[in-house]
Design an enzyme around this catalytic site. Sequence first.
Site, PDB file in Angstrom:
ATOM      1  N   LYS A 120      34.849  48.164  42.748  1.00  0.00           N
ATOM      2  CA  LYS A 120      35.954  49.044  42.343  1.00  0.00           C
ATOM      3  C   LYS A 120      35.455  50.433  42.002  1.00  0.00           C
ATOM      4  O   LYS A 120      36.162  51.414  42.226  1.00  0.00           O
ATOM      5  CB  LYS A 120      36.756  48.438  41.183  1.00  0.00           C
ATOM      6  CG  LYS A 120      37.595  47.255  41.653  1.00  0.00           C
ATOM      7  CD  LYS A 120      38.868  47.048  40.856  1.00  0.00           C
ATOM      8  CE  LYS A 120      39.694  45.936  41.515  1.00  0.00           C
ATOM      9  NZ  LYS A 120      40.783  45.429  40.707  1.00  0.00           N
ATOM     10  N   LYS A 202      38.082  40.081  51.602  1.00  0.00           N
ATOM     11  CA  LYS A 202      39.149  39.206  51.108  1.00  0.00           C
ATOM     12  C   LYS A 202      40.507  39.900  51.243  1.00  0.00           C
ATOM     13  O   LYS A 202      40.588  41.140  51.225  1.00  0.00           O
ATOM     14  CB  LYS A 202      38.888  38.780  49.658  1.00  0.00           C
ATOM     15  CG  LYS A 202      39.178  39.831  48.619  1.00  0.00           C
ATOM     16  CD  LYS A 202      39.374  39.232  47.219  1.00  0.00           C
ATOM     17  CE  LYS A 202      39.872  40.333  46.288  1.00  0.00           C
ATOM     18  NZ  LYS A 202      40.403  39.910  45.027  1.00  0.00           N
ATOM     19  N   LYS A 205      45.875  42.767  47.573  1.00  0.00           N
ATOM     20  CA  LYS A 205      47.166  43.444  47.493  1.00  0.00           C
ATOM     21  C   LYS A 205      47.014  44.952  47.362  1.00  0.00           C
ATOM     22  O   LYS A 205      47.956  45.692  47.554  1.00  0.00           O
ATOM     23  CB  LYS A 205      48.030  42.877  46.375  1.00  0.00           C
ATOM     24  CG  LYS A 205      47.419  42.908  44.977  1.00  0.00           C
ATOM     25  CD  LYS A 205      48.460  42.436  43.967  1.00  0.00           C
ATOM     26  CE  LYS A 205      48.000  41.313  43.072  1.00  0.00           C
ATOM     27  NZ  LYS A 205      46.901  41.647  42.158  1.00  0.00           N
TER      28      LYS A 205
END
Length: 336
Positions: A120, A202, A205
Amino acid sequence: MCSEKTEQPRKRALSCIQPSGIPTLGNYLGALKNWVAMQEDFEGIFAVADLHAITVRQEPAKFRQQIYSAYALLLAIGLDPQKSTVFIQSHVPQHTQLSWLLSCYTQFGELSRMTQFKDKSARHADNINAGLFTYPVLMAADILLYQPDFVPVGADQKQHLEIARDIAARFNGLYGEVFRVPEPYIAKAGAKVMSLQDPEKKMSKSDENVNAYISMLDSREEIIRKFKRAVTDSEAVVRVAPEKAGISNLIGIYSVITGKSTEEIEREFDGCGYGTFKTAVGEVVADELAPIRERYDQLMKDKAYLEENFRQGADRAAYMATKTLRKAAKKIGFVL
Ligand code: ATP
Ligand code: LTN
């Protein structure tokens, strides 16, 4: 003579989902579907982790909507707020309180090794905030406050769960048995659903490419269209293989939803092209998600019902959380 029936207390399961966008098929198969299945045999505690979601910037009006939406989805998939405790994390301030205490028992070095932090911070290089770094401590607090036996999550959360267990064991080592050290509960099937556009990543969203994920609220047409466009290979044989990540992912999805084994699926689609198989996957996914979407639409029209349930859920959660927080604080030496 009547014999006294001794009821075994049910084991506890706890998990949370961030309201960082509409949950995907990955969230559903990797986590949410298992929560519903566990609710019968376990005492379930499930939360919308809104505090976690602000580690990346959220637009306020949209964020508020996403919190309602995530809560409604939890009920729409079949979590029963009478059977389980279903609440919104920020409504129970004990989460942030315990998080501070635990942060003083967590090492900088162990947080630096978290792969989600590394990912992130690479993706949001302009906002590597302290919350992003201490995120696993808040997650440890979410868990340890409720003394759960199991934490059902997708495979990507394994490392965060390990650190929560380490923090609990360290604290217990210093002060005695304050926290239960929980076990991860990672279902084999569906634990890692991959992106439809890049099957090495992966399904997420927060992917910028909407074709990479199936949102739980996508229409039937969108679902089928996205599966048709899914990246595969040029061999056109429906079989699982390491070099066929795209098709292996689709077989995995089809398998979790239909309950058929890989071998059965390979046989069923033997000699069929990818087109037929992709449409079949799209159809079973659309059939599975359609009733959820319908219940979700009804629930979103009834904010008062949602509010009544999340307030009640928070009261129940706060009762449990207060007990653990006080116990931990007392052990440290705070004056209560
Ligand atoms: P984001 O994509 O915004 O980083 P996320 O979807 O990874 O968020 P959460 O919404 O908090 O994070 O995830 C909720 C649950 O869904 C977690 O248990 C997580 O392990 C699981 N999960 C997330 N993505 C997948 C996936 N692709 N396959 C299986 N499980 C997943
Ligand atoms: N970090 C998790 C969401 C999460 C969670 C938790 C999961 C927050 N608190 C407690 C299990 C238990 C994620 O990003 N998927």
